[in-house]
Design a protein around this motif. Structure first.
Motif, PDB file in Angstrom:
ATOM      1  N   GLY A 110       0.707  -1.032  -0.115  1.00  0.00           N
ATOM      2  CA  GLY A 110       0.057  -0.164  -0.007  1.00  0.00           C
ATOM      3  C   GLY A 110       1.004   1.320  -0.089  1.00  0.00           C
ATOM      4  N   PRO A 111       1.749   1.479   0.916  1.00  0.00           N
ATOM      5  CA  PRO A 111       2.594   2.693   1.023  1.00  0.00           C
ATOM      6  C   PRO A 111       3.438   2.930  -0.491  1.00  0.00           C
ATOM      7  N   ARG A 112       3.768   1.726  -1.167  1.00  0.00           N
ATOM      8  CA  ARG A 112       4.504   2.066  -2.265  1.00  0.00           C
ATOM      9  C   ARG A 112       3.452   2.460  -3.571  1.00  0.00           C
ATOM     10  N   LEU A 113       2.338   2.182  -3.308  1.00  0.00           N
ATOM     11  CA  LEU A 113       1.329   2.552  -4.335  1.00  0.00           C
ATOM     12  C   LEU A 113       0.943   4.058  -3.864  1.00  0.00           C
ATOM     13  N   ASN A 114       0.725   4.256  -2.790  1.00  0.00           N
ATOM     14  CA  ASN A 114       0.221   5.685  -2.094  1.00  0.00           C
ATOM     15  C   ASN A 114       1.438   6.859  -2.395  1.00  0.00           C
ATOM     16  N   ALA A 115       2.601   6.182  -2.471  1.00  0.00           N
ATOM     17  CA  ALA A 115       3.541   7.223  -2.685  1.00  0.00           C
ATOM     18  C   ALA A 115       3.663   7.852  -4.251  1.00  0.00           C
ATOM     19  N   ALA A 116       3.333   7.308  -5.071  1.00  0.00           N
ATOM     20  CA  ALA A 116       3.172   7.815  -6.303  1.00  0.00           C
ATOM     21  C   ALA A 116       2.191   9.219  -6.160  1.00  0.00           C
TER      22      ALA A 116
END
Length: 565
Positions: free
Chosen positions: A273-279
């Motif tokens: 989730g954090p890697r998706l949200n970072a974008a």
């Protein structure tokens, strides 16, 4: 249900934990897709499937507009994939850029999308508060279908159909669906409609192939894991563990350093989730959606690596902002909060140099540290007089309702707001920040009492000496999905601290002895190093997990709280 009704692979410890969460038999503890709530009672569902079925029948262009968080990204990818599976030949997608368009379907975004000339626009994970954007789309002659789960205001937008289980009068029992879950239900209903009209071969496509996306969006959005959501998430996790997830998600699992075969909901919450949200926070969520829609493993790996790099940058920005925020709070205030029940009942934090995409994470960290509702603000763009705020709350304080109460008491103070009980977003003019801060503190002070402001941990009790083993650690890991509303098991007990060392600059590696347990126990306490050694004997709140790094029969305790005995 008697104990004999439990499957043999569920040990007594896990049965006790399930019972404490209201699940007193196996079907309640581990709900299945066969027991999913039917969509009966969802307002506008027939109208929504009619719009989609008509668009499919006449080859009309469908434009799916997502949101810039993980729920919005997975919902967008699910909608595009699902509509194509059901026969749509002209499906496009778009997502607002946080820095350019702001939240949701705005008139500016509609104007930018106008050259695409869609016949039907479908919002996912937003739309219920996008009155102006929907009016702009309707003025261009587009049909608009809103799918959302956020709490509606007093007035609904002028869309052709609105599917949102949290609408007043909606009869669907699953009020905890995330945005991706709402869209999944719309696709299920659309398939049923097309099947009834004889427009599908056999039973139609297997929409269960999309459950990996449902699982990631649901967990990443912190949607409460009621029985319905647990069934959806568990099915999605099974696909990911079997390496049957979409190429983009499997690539994200890989770059995050997780083992697909033992993936759990916490891996989604803390790694995928954090890697998706970072974008969406630092750049453009279009990159995340492209990753989720990619079917080429090599290309998906490239996109996942870019998302991983953005996430590392996000962590650096977040830590810098968090350090600044903590320094801005006086030592006296921190001391008062540490004693509990004293000082102000809420926190408002602002810095002109902060990034608007990361204020939500800063608010969350401060909330965890101080156990107070927190609103963190940043300029919507460098030098702007418009501020964007993210609020995070504690149990007993419904932050979206708090913003609504402030808006009613001080009309015009807040430009726009929306959200849930535990998280919300808002925008206001910088000149009104001081007035908002006073209003927020006053409201929090009138609602919260000393007991609510005292942080507590709910424990599942102590582990017996024989339960400190790999069998029970794996049973606890695989007994989920655990998450919001169905918390991961947490235990407490007293231990001798036989040794310790600092790892990664901020974490404590502990060597523990427990009464009745012959072997020493390895433990990790993340973010615990403050310069002082741990006590020789300590009371811990901890989770028991398999230690896959050491392998074999190794286990470790993940410490959530430590205090001297």
């Amino acid at each position: 249900m008697p104990a004999a009704a439990w499957p043999a692979d569920i040990p007594p410890l896990l049965r006790r934990i399930y019972a404490a969460r209201g699940a007193n038999h196996a079907d309640a503890a581990r709900p299945r897709l066969a027991g999913l709530l039917p969509p009966d009672g969802m307002l506008d569902l027939d109208r929504a499937t009619g719009l989609l079925a008509d668009a499919l029948a006449h080859g009309r262009r469908i434009l799916v507009v997502g949101d810039f968080d993980a729920d919005g990204a997975t919902a967008c990818a699910l909608a595009v994939r699902g509509l194509r599976m059901l026969g749509a030949g002209d499906v496009m997608h778009a997502v607002p850029n946080r820095m350019v368009h702001g939240y949701g379907l705005s008139p500016a975004l509609v104007a930018e999308l106008a050259p695409l000339r869609p016949d039907l626009l479908v919002t996912v994970d937003h739309g219920i508060a996008c009155h102006a954007g929907i009016d702009a789309a309707k003025a261009l002659g587009w049909q608009v279908l809103v799918t959302d789960h956020h709490l509606p205001g007093e007035r609904l937008p002028a869309a052709d159909a609105i599917v949102n289980p949290n609408r007043v009068g909606d009869g669907f029992a699953g009020k905890s669906l995330a945005g991706v879950g709402v869209m999944f239900y719309v696709l299920l209903a659309l398939r049923a409609r097309l099947r009834a009209e004889g427009r599908l071969e056999g039973k139609g496509p297997d929409l269960g192939q999309l459950l990996d996306l449902v699982a990631v969006g649901t967990v990443a959005d912190l949607a409460p894991l009621d029985a319905n959501n647990r069934a959806l998430v568990a099915a999605g996790l099974r696909r990911l563990r079997a390496r049957q997830g979409c190429a983009g998600l499997m690539a994200l699992v890989e770059v995050a350093g997780r083992r697909a075969e033992s993936l759990v909901a916490a891996d989604i919450g803390f790694a995928i989730g954090p890697r998706l949200n970072a974008a969406g926070r630092l750049e453009d969520m279009a990159l995340g959606i492209e990753c989720l829609l990619c079917d080429d493993p090599a290309r998906a790996r490239e996109l996942a690596q870019r998302l991983d790099a953005i996430n590392r940058e996000r962590r650096d920005v977040q830590q810098s902002m968090l350090d600044e925020a903590e320094q801005a709070l006086s030592a006296q205030m921190l001391e008062a909060f540490g004693r509990g029940g004293e000082g102000m009942a809420s926190i408002c934090a602002f810095d002109a140099g902060w990034h608007p995409g990361v204020v939500g994470l800063v608010a969350s960290k401060l909330k965890e540290r101080l156990h107070r509702p927190v609103v963190a603000f940043a300029p919507s763009e460098p030098g702007s007089a418009s501020l964007r705020g993210s609020a995070r709350s504690i149990p007993g304080f419904h932050v979206r309702d708090a913003l609504a109460a402030i808006d009613a008491r001080h009309p015009g103070l807040i430009e726009r707001f929306g959200g849930h009980a535990m998280a919300a977003g808002l925008s206001l003019d910088a000149s009104r920040l001081e007035a908002f801060e006073a209003a927020f503190h006053a409201h929090a002070g009138s609602v919260l009492d000393a007991a609510t402001l005292q942080a507590t941990l709910d424990s599942d009790g102590a582990l017996a000496p024989h339960e400190f083993d790999r069998v029970h650690a794996e049973a606890l890991r695989d007994g989920g999905p655990w998450g919001q509303g169905f918390p991961e098991p947490l235990f407490d007990g007293e231990f001798d601290v036989a040794g310790w060392r600092v790892v990664g600059e901020r974490h404590l590696r502990l060597d523990l002895r427990a009464d009745g347990v012959q072997a020493r126990l390895a433990a990790i306490h993340f973010g615990a190093w403050r310069g002082d050694p741990p006590p020789g004997r300590a009371r811990l709140a901890y989770r028991l997990v398999p230690d896959d790094y050491r392998g074999g029969d190794a286990i470790q305790l993940v410490v959530e709280h430590l205090e001297a005995c």
